[in-house]
Motif scaffolding. Structure first.
Motif, PDB file in Angstrom:
ATOM      1  N   VAL A 124     -12.916  -2.101   5.165  1.00 56.87           N
ATOM      2  CA  VAL A 124     -12.523  -0.706   5.380  1.00 56.87           C
ATOM      3  C   VAL A 124     -13.666   0.162   4.878  1.00 56.87           C
ATOM      4  O   VAL A 124     -14.065   0.059   3.718  1.00 56.87           O
ATOM      5  CB  VAL A 124     -11.232  -0.358   4.613  1.00 56.87           C
ATOM      6  N   TYR A 158      -2.738  -2.088  12.622  1.00 58.78           N
ATOM      7  CA  TYR A 158      -2.964  -1.362  11.368  1.00 58.78           C
ATOM      8  C   TYR A 158      -2.102  -1.911  10.218  1.00 58.78           C
ATOM      9  O   TYR A 158      -2.240  -1.500   9.087  1.00 58.78           O
ATOM     10  CB  TYR A 158      -2.630   0.124  11.552  1.00 58.78           C
ATOM     11  N   THR A 217      -1.970  -3.117   2.266  1.00 54.54           N
ATOM     12  CA  THR A 217      -2.830  -2.977   1.077  1.00 54.54           C
ATOM     13  C   THR A 217      -2.519  -1.696   0.300  1.00 54.54           C
ATOM     14  O   THR A 217      -2.958  -1.534  -0.829  1.00 54.54           O
ATOM     15  CB  THR A 217      -4.326  -2.935   1.466  1.00 54.54           C
ATOM     16  N   ILE A 246     -11.568   0.671  10.119  1.00 52.60           N
ATOM     17  CA  ILE A 246     -11.093  -0.643   9.690  1.00 52.60           C
ATOM     18  C   ILE A 246     -11.632  -1.679  10.672  1.00 52.60           C
ATOM     19  O   ILE A 246     -11.454  -1.536  11.885  1.00 52.60           O
ATOM     20  CB  ILE A 246      -9.549  -0.686   9.698  1.00 52.60           C
ATOM     21  N   SER A 302      -1.894  -4.672   8.530  1.00 50.66           N
ATOM     22  CA  SER A 302      -2.506  -5.306   7.351  1.00 50.66           C
ATOM     23  C   SER A 302      -3.113  -4.250   6.421  1.00 50.66           C
ATOM     24  O   SER A 302      -3.061  -4.384   5.202  1.00 50.66           O
ATOM     25  CB  SER A 302      -3.554  -6.327   7.766  1.00 50.66           C
ATOM     26  N   TYR A 303      -3.647  -3.162   6.995  1.00 52.04           N
ATOM     27  CA  TYR A 303      -4.188  -2.106   6.124  1.00 52.04           C
ATOM     28  C   TYR A 303      -3.059  -1.440   5.336  1.00 52.04           C
ATOM     29  O   TYR A 303      -3.177  -1.208   4.134  1.00 52.04           O
ATOM     30  CB  TYR A 303      -4.953  -1.070   6.941  1.00 52.04           C
ATOM     31  N   ASP A 312     -11.051  -7.168   7.736  1.00 52.11           N
ATOM     32  CA  ASP A 312     -10.615  -6.827   6.370  1.00 52.11           C
ATOM     33  C   ASP A 312     -11.475  -5.732   5.748  1.00 52.11           C
ATOM     34  O   ASP A 312     -11.178  -5.245   4.661  1.00 52.11           O
ATOM     35  CB  ASP A 312     -10.675  -8.086   5.480  1.00 52.11           C
TER      36      ASP A 312
END
Lengths: 246, 214
Positions: free
Chosen positions: A90, A238, A244, A85, A240-241, A88
């Motif tokens: 990945v 992590y 998603t 990551i 924000s990941y 934004d």
């Protein structure tokens, strides 16, 4: 009568010869053993990641890895995806486990975008997200592999250290401490809170899993604070990941 | 006659009691404080020092006639540092798990005064075989005290020995904990190591009056 070994010339020649001989021996030893050491470190990372997601040979109370012979095969069996990551973005990288977290931390300090490795594992129909993190203990570096579910609830953890005090801070790699983290949530009411290694809390058996706290190790306050700080600052990146994933 | 002459055997035996490096020569105290909270750590440290001091003494003894006296301390330091680094690298390559346990002690071995003390006091003036025996004897003497101190600290501080719970479970309140016993957390802190070493010195001197200085 002064001995010949007392003269300045002799002393200088001896010192130079000694440096050359010792330097040569150490350089030869280091370069001859490097490939074996690198391989051992690779296998250890695989064992650590597998340990965090519950693929291990633990007995009643000790923390035991799967054997080094089995590690590569089990790693490819249980780890379904290795992600990197970066902001934004990945992306998948089959060797993300070799990313040096320490180097990435320094590079982030220099203003570069940090690469965050994350391993996705699957076992018994359950998905694990395992993050390698690194921080500072009392004497030296501490690091961890934390396995979480999609809600950032800890499913397993492996802690290790470079030079914490034996019997005190070094106990972060004891199973009773690592197992305390299982079931603890890193989130609180939808926002990231981390997990605090708390002294003198009223829950030494750690039955309360929603308090973002685990019981501290006696005599290891600074190492415990280091663990809390590491979990907070590293795993926050992590979040924000994980958002998603919903 | 045994394997060793009486004089050689004394090199092994004396440091175990009446010329112990910790309790009589008062060397190596720092590492005795640092790593005796756990019995396992004390055993690993003792074995590491046994190896480094045994070989280091031989190396210094072989070099004793060519070392310039002005830089002899630096030479001794280089020998011990090089030996420790080689041991660490070999373990990392061939016994990785053990090397991780040992890594904590590497710095402590280099700065251990017993090693420099034996190089300076014995190896510089004696042949390799006797120096080897002196190294082994002093490491064993060091190890014995380390293990005794660690035994009491781990037992009274954590209720375990080599990580095994021998007094019961402090949280479940089984074993002696059922009778109200509590682990003495103070035992795990460095000052208690000093107190335990002090008690050993006291016991040793009260048993052998010849050790008491005027």
């Amino acid at each position: 009568m002064s001995k010949k070994t007392d003269s300045n010339i002799y002393t200088i020649i001896f010192a130079i010869a000694m440096v050359i001989v010792v330097g040569g021996v150490l350089a030869f030893t280091a370069s001859a053993l490097r490939p074996r050491i690198d391989n051992n470190e690779r296998l250890e990372k695989q064992q650590n990641i597998l340990y965090a997601m519950g693929v291990n040979a633990n007995d009643e109370s000790s923390a035991i890895f799967v054997s080094t012979d089995e590690a590569p095969e089990l790693f490819s069996k249980y780890i379904t995806k290795q992600l990197v990551i970066q902001g934004d973005d990945v992306s998948e990288d089959s060797e993300a486990y070799l990313i040096d977290v320490k180097k990435e931390q320094s590079s982030a300090k220099a203003g570069n975008k940090r690469r965050l490795p994350l391993f996705v594992g699957s076992k018994d129909g359950k998905t694990f997200y395992i993050a390698p993190i690194r921080g500072k203990g009392l004497w030296d570096a501490i690091w961890a592999y934390v396995a979480m579910d999609a809600n950032m609830v800890v499913q397993g953890a492996y802690f290790d250290h470079k030079g914490e005090t034996a019997g005190l801070g070094a106990n972060i790699k004891q199973r009773y401490f690592m197992d305390d983290f299982i079931g603890e949530s890193l989130m609180n009411n939808g926002s990231f809170k981390g997990i605090t290694v708390a002294k003198g809390n009223n829950d030494p058996k750690n039955l309360e899993k929603n308090d973002n706290e685990v019981d501290a190790i006696a005599g290891a306050t600074i190492t415990g604070d280091g663990v809390s700080a590491m979990l907070k600052s590293e795993l926050r990146q992590y979040v924000s990941y994980f958002k998603t994933l919903k | 006659m045994g394997l060793l002459s009486k004089k050689d055997a004394a090199l092994i035996k004396d440091p175990l009691a009446d010329n112990n490096p910790i309790t009589i020569q008062v060397l190596g105290i720092c590492s005795a404080l640092a790593i005796t909270a756990e019995l396992e750590a004390a055993i690993v440290m003792s074995i590491s020092v046994l190896f480094v001091l045994g070989i280091g003494n031989v190396v210094i003894s072989l070099m004793r006639n060519i070392i310039p006296s002005k830089i002899r301390i630096i030479v001794q330091l280089i020998v011990v540092a090089a030996l420790v680094i080689i041991v660490d690298q070999v373990l990392k390559a061939f016994a990785y798990e053990l090397s991780k346990t040992l890594s904590v002690f590497v710095g402590l071995i280099i700065t251990n005064c017993i090693i420099m003390g034996r190089f300076e006091a014995f190896a510089l003036g004696n042949g390799p075989w006797r120096s080897f025996l002196d190294g082994i004897g002093n490491s064993l003497g060091y190890g014995v005290i380390l293990i005794i101190v660690a035994f009491f600290r781990e037992l009274l501080g954590a209720g375990t020995l080599l990580g095994i719970k021998v007094l019961g479970d402090p949280i479940e309140k089984t074993g002696v904990y059922a009778f109200g016993y509590e682990n003495n957390g103070f035992m795990l802190l460095a000052p208690m190591a000093l107190i335990v070493v002090g008690i050993i010195i006291w016991v040793q001197r009260s048993r052998n009056k010849a050790l008491i200085e005027d």
